[in-house]
Scaffold this active site. Structure first.
Site, PDB file in Angstrom:
ATOM      1  N   GLU A 206       0.835  -1.213   0.000  1.00 55.63           N
ATOM      2  CA  GLU A 206       0.000   0.000   0.000  1.00 55.63           C
ATOM      3  C   GLU A 206       0.865   1.257   0.000  1.00 55.63           C
ATOM      4  O   GLU A 206       0.725   2.141   0.848  1.00 55.63           O
ATOM      5  CB  GLU A 206      -0.994  -0.020   1.171  1.00 55.63           C
ATOM      6  CG  GLU A 206      -2.009  -1.153   1.036  1.00 55.63           C
ATOM      7  CD  GLU A 206      -3.126  -1.114   2.068  1.00 55.63           C
ATOM      8  OE1 GLU A 206      -2.931  -0.533   3.148  1.00 55.63           O
ATOM      9  OE2 GLU A 206      -4.218  -1.658   1.780  1.00 55.63           O
ATOM     10  N   GLU A 304      -5.755  -7.400  -1.780  1.00 54.62           N
ATOM     11  CA  GLU A 304      -6.411  -7.569  -0.482  1.00 54.62           C
ATOM     12  C   GLU A 304      -7.890  -7.247  -0.619  1.00 54.62           C
ATOM     13  O   GLU A 304      -8.246  -6.206  -1.160  1.00 54.62           O
ATOM     14  CB  GLU A 304      -5.830  -6.607   0.575  1.00 54.62           C
ATOM     15  CG  GLU A 304      -4.393  -6.849   0.924  1.00 54.62           C
ATOM     16  CD  GLU A 304      -3.891  -5.879   2.010  1.00 54.62           C
ATOM     17  OE1 GLU A 304      -4.715  -5.210   2.662  1.00 54.62           O
ATOM     18  OE2 GLU A 304      -2.667  -5.793   2.172  1.00 54.62           O
ATOM     19  N   ASP A 400       0.714   4.290  17.408  1.00 56.22           N
ATOM     20  CA  ASP A 400      -0.415   3.442  17.018  1.00 56.22           C
ATOM     21  C   ASP A 400      -0.345   2.127  17.802  1.00 56.22           C
ATOM     22  O   ASP A 400      -1.072   1.921  18.779  1.00 56.22           O
ATOM     23  CB  ASP A 400      -0.373   3.197  15.502  1.00 56.22           C
ATOM     24  CG  ASP A 400      -1.651   2.549  14.987  1.00 56.22           C
ATOM     25  OD1 ASP A 400      -2.611   2.417  15.773  1.00 56.22           O
ATOM     26  OD2 ASP A 400      -1.690   2.167  13.804  1.00 56.22           O
TER      27      ASP A 400
END
Ligand code: CA
Length: 669
Positions: A206, A304, A400
C-alpha cells in the site's frame, strides 16, 4: 540527486536515453527489459460442492486466475493453540483446507525485523522472512504458489505509515537502495533454498506515495527498482507486483502508474486493495485498473479484500467492521454475504477488468486465540504475536501499536468460526469457476425503522425485506413478538427494539416514539419552504433571514421591518395537508421592537376560518414571546393551516421583529 552507486548510475543514464528517444521519436526503449516477461501459469482449480451456497458462475475464468489468500498470522495463531477443522469436522492443516476448497495462491507479508532487542515480537504474526519460508513451504506442499509481500518495514506498512526498518534508519538513499537489494535477494534465496514455489513478489505494501521512510517518487523508485532487480535475479519467472490502496480517490492510481512509467520501473502487476466498505464501487475499481492495463500493458489484480460474515466480535478486540459500523454495506454480514462479496470482486477482476489476473483475500484465518477475556487473550498475543500488535511494538510504533496493541480486528472476516471450524463460504473459491445453485432462500432480514408520533397509531409493518442467497430481495410476512402497545403509548418519547420472525429468521423493528412536529421547515432553516406571508400593507422587509444571533434555534428565522412612516400588518402561515384526525396544539415565537399598538397572535384555521388564537407580543431585542393554542380538534378531511398574525404601528425607526420555531404537536385524548 547525485547517485554514486554504479547500478543506479546506469539507470540514470538509461533514463536520459529514454528521454532522448522520446524527444527524437526514435522508438521505445526496451533495453532493460528481460527477454521474456513472466506470464501467469495454470494453477490448481480445486472445488468442493455446496448444498447451501448460491454462487453465480464467473464467466471467462482461466485456469491461471489467482484465487489467493493471505494467512500471514497462521504460525502465531497455531503457537497460541488455534486449530482448524475441515468440512468433515476433522482437525486439519489450514493449508490443506484452503487448497481443497479452491485457494491456489498464498500471500505472506514480510517484515525486516519485527522484534525488539530482547527478541520480543511486535505481533501481527511476527512475520519475518523465516516465518514466510515456513508458510511458503506449507503452501507449496499443497500445490499453492506464494506471493511474497515485502513491506520493507519492521512492522505494518499502509497508507498511514511507511516506517523505515530500524537497521536502515539514517541511511542515505544510495545505501538504503543497496541494503534493500541485498535484503530482498537474501530473503528470496532463503525461499528458493527451501524450494518454495514463489510465483509473485510484491515491492512494498500500500505504497501510496511513500515507502520505507521515503516520500519522494524518485527515491521510492530507486528502492522498488532494487527489489525488482533482486527478484528478476533470484526468481526470473516470478511476477513482480506493486501495491496501492484507495482506488476510490479519483486520479490517484493513474498518477502512481504514470510515475512508475516515468521512471521505467520493471514490474508486471499493478495491485490494489479493495475493501468494499471503504474503497468505492466495483465499477470504479474495474475502471481505474483497466485504465492502467490499457495505458501501460500491465496485469492488474486485487491484493487484499475481505468481508464480514458476522457483526459480532469473538476475541474482545474491537473489529474494524462491526454490526454497528456506518460503512457501505452492499451484502449482509452473513456467511453467504461474505461468499457473495468475494464472488463479485472475482467477477469484476476476471470478467470486467482488462488484464485482471487474480484476487487475494486478506487474513482469512485470523481468528480468536480462544480466551474468555481481553486479558486472557492478551497473554497469548504478547507471547506469540498472534494479535495485530503486542506492547513490544511500542519502541518502533509508539503512536499506534504502542497505544492500541491487542488482538484480531478481523476475526469476523475470517473463513473460520471462533472454534476454528471452516465456514461454508470458503467453498466460494472453487465455486466461482462453475457456479453453485444452492436453494435460494432468505439469508438476512433487513431491519425496519419507524418513527411514530407519541400520540399516533402504532402500526408495525406486516412485511419485511429479506436479502435472498442469490442477492435478490423479497418481501416476507413477519410476526412481531411480545409487543406491549399500551406501554409504548404511555411512555412518551422512547426508542424500542422489537423482535419478530420472518421466514424462520429473526427480524428487528426499531421504533422511535417522538413528539412529532407536523410542520415542515418549522425553524425556517430551509428558507421559505412551506410558508406563505400575506401583508395587508406595504412593508419594507419580509423574508427569511440567515443570522444565528437573531434566531431562536438554528441560523435562520422570518424577519420583518417597516420604516417609521408605515404600519405593519401581515400573516405568516403554513397549510398542513392530511393531518391525521386527533387533538393538537400549536405554538410559534416572536421577538422584536420599536412597535406601538401591537396586536400579535398565533392562530389556527380550519377550512379557511380562524378557529383559535393565542396572544403574544413584541417588546424588545432577544425577548422571545410564544403564542400558544393548547388544544384543538382535527377531524378526517379538515384542511388545517397554522400561522402568526402581527400588526403594529412604528416607534423610533420603525417596527421590526423575528419569528421562529413553529410547533404543531399532537395532544393526548
Ligand atoms: Ca476482534
Amino acid at each position: 540527486m547525485l547517485v554514486k552507486s554504479t547500478k543506479n548510475y546506469k539507470k540514470i543514464m538509461l533514463l536520459a536515453l529514454v528521454t532522448v528517444l522520446a524527444v527524437t521519436g526514435c522508438g521505445k526503449n526496451t533495453g532493460s527489459e528481460p527477454a521474456a516477461k513472466p506470464e501467469p501459469v495454470a494453477l490448481q482449480t480445486n472445488s468442493l460442492p455446496s448444498e447451501t451456497l448460491h454462487v453465480e458462475k464467473v464467466e471467462n475464468m482461466k485456469d491461471e486466475f489467482i484465487l489467493g489468500m493471505d494467512v500471514s498470522s497462521v504460525l502465531s495463531l497455531e503457537k497460541s493453540g488455534v486449530k482448524y477443522y475441515d468440512f468433515d469436522n476433522k482437525e486439519e492443516d489450514l493449508f490443506k483446507i484452503l487448497s481443497d476448497a479452491g485457494v491456489n495462491y498464498i500471500r505472506v507479508r514480510v517484515w525486516n525485523d519485527p522484534f525488539d532487542a530482547s527478541g520480543n515480537g511486535y505481533g501481527g504474526g511476527n512475520n519475518d522472512i523465516d516465518a514466510a519460508v515456513e508458510i511458503g513451504k506449507r503452501a507449496t506442499k499443497y500445490g499453492m504458489k506464494l506471493l511474497v509481500d515485502f513491506h520493507y518495514s519492521d512492522f505494518w506498512a499502509d497508507p498511514g505509515k511507511q516506517m523505515v526498518p530500524k537497521a536502515w534508519k539514517g541511511m542515505n538513499i544510495e545505501t538504503k537502495t543497496e541494503a534493500l537489494y541485498e535484503y530482498t535477494k537474501d530473503c528470496l534465496k532463503k525461499l528458493k533454498d527451501a524450494k518454495v514455489d514463489v510465483g509473485m513478489v510484491q515491492l512494498g505494501n500500500e505504497t501510496n506515495g511513500a515507502m520505507c521512510g521515503e516520500k519522494i517518487w524518485m527515491n521510492i523508485y530507486y528502492l522498488m527498482d532494487a527489489g525488482s532487480r533482486a527478484t528478476r535475479e533470484i526468481f526470473p519467472k516470478a511476477m513482480i507486483a506493486v501495491h496501492f490502496a484507495n482506488p476510490e480517490k479519483a486520479g490517484s492510481y493513474a498518477d502512481y502508474a504514470k510515475k512508475l512509467n516515468y521512471y521505467n520501473l520493471d514490474y508486471d502487476v499493478f495491485a490494489s486493495s479493495y475493501y468494499p466498505y471503504w474503497h468505492g464501487t466495483l465499477d470504479n475499481l474495474s475502471n481505474v485498473l483497466s485504465n492502467i492495463a490499457e495505458t501501460y500493458g500491465k496485469m492488474v489484480m486485487v491484493a487484499e479484500t475481505s468481508y464480514a460474515f458476522t457483526g459480532e466480535d469473538t476475541d474482545f478486540q474491537a473489529n474494524t467492521i462491526s454490526g454497528g459500523s456506518s460503512v457501505t454495506k452492499n451484502y449482509p454480514y452473513t456467511v453467504h454475504g461474505q461468499a457473495t462479496a468475494f464472488r463479485d470482486v472475482v467477477d469484476t477482476i476476471a470478467n470486467k477488468t482488462k488484464n485482471g489476473i487474480g484476487v487475494f483475500y486478506w487474513e482469512g484465518a485470523w481468528i480468536t486465540v480462544g480466551g474468555n477475556s481481553w486479558d486472557e487473550n492478551s497473554v497469548k498475543w504478547e507471547k506469540y504475536g498472534s494479535g495485530w500488535a503486542s506492547s513490544y511494538a511500542k519502541e518502533y510504533d509508539p503512536n499506534d501499536a504502542g497505544k492500541y496493541y491487542g488482538g484480531s480486528a478481523v476475526d469476523n472476516q475470517a473463513f473460520f468460526d471462533a472454534k476454528g471450524h471452516v465456514l461454508e463460504s470458503l467453498k466460494v473459491f472453487g465455486l466461482v469457476r462453475n457456479g453453485s445453485t444452492g436453494e435460494v432462500k432468505a439469508d438476512a432480514i433487513e431491519d425496519t425503522t419507524l418513527v411514530i408520533d407519541i400520540n399516533g397509531e402504532i402500526e408495525l409493518p406486516k412485511k419485511v425485506n429479506a436479502v435472498m442467497t442469490d442477492g435478490s430481495k423479497k418481501e416476507l410476512d413477519v410476526e412481531w413478538l411480545n409487543v406491549d402497545y399500551d406501554k409504548m403509548k404511555k411512555n412518551g418519547a422512547a426508542r424500542y427494539e422489537i423482535k419478530g420472525l420472518a421466514g424462520g429468521m429473526e427480524a428487528k423493528c426499531y421504533v422511535s416514539m417522538i413528539e412529532f412536529n407536523f410542520l415542515e421547515n418549522y425553524s425556517f432553516e430551509e428558507g421559505e419552504k412551506g410558508w406563505k406571508a400575506t401583508s395587508k400593507r406595504a412593508i419594507d422587509e419580509l423574508y427569511v433571514e440567515d443570522k444565528s444571533t437573531d434566531s431562536l434555534t438554528g441560523t435562520k428565522h422570518y424577519h420583518f421591518w417597516a420604516d417609521k412612516t408605515k404600519s405593519v400588518d401581515f400573516d405568516l402561515e403554513q397549510e398542513v395537508k392530511d393531518l391525521p384526525a386527533g387533538n393538537y396544539k400549536f405554538a410559534i415565537s416572536v421577538m422584536g421592537g420599536d412597535a406601538d399598538n401591537v396586536n400579535a397572535y398565533a392562530y389556527v384555521k380550519k377550512n379557511g376560518e380562524v378557529i383559535a388564537t393565542g396572544a403574544t407580543t413584541i417588546t424588545s431585542y432577544n425577548e422571545w414571546h410564544e403564542g400558544r393554542i393548547p388544544k384543538f380538534e382535527v377531524k378526517d378531511g379538515d384542511v388545517i393551516a397554522v400561522g402568526i398574525h402581527v400588526s403594529c404601528d412604528p416607534k423610533g425607526n420603525g417596527a421590526w421583529g423575528k419569528i421562529d420555531d413553529a410547533l404543531l404537536n399532537s395532544v393526548a385524548e
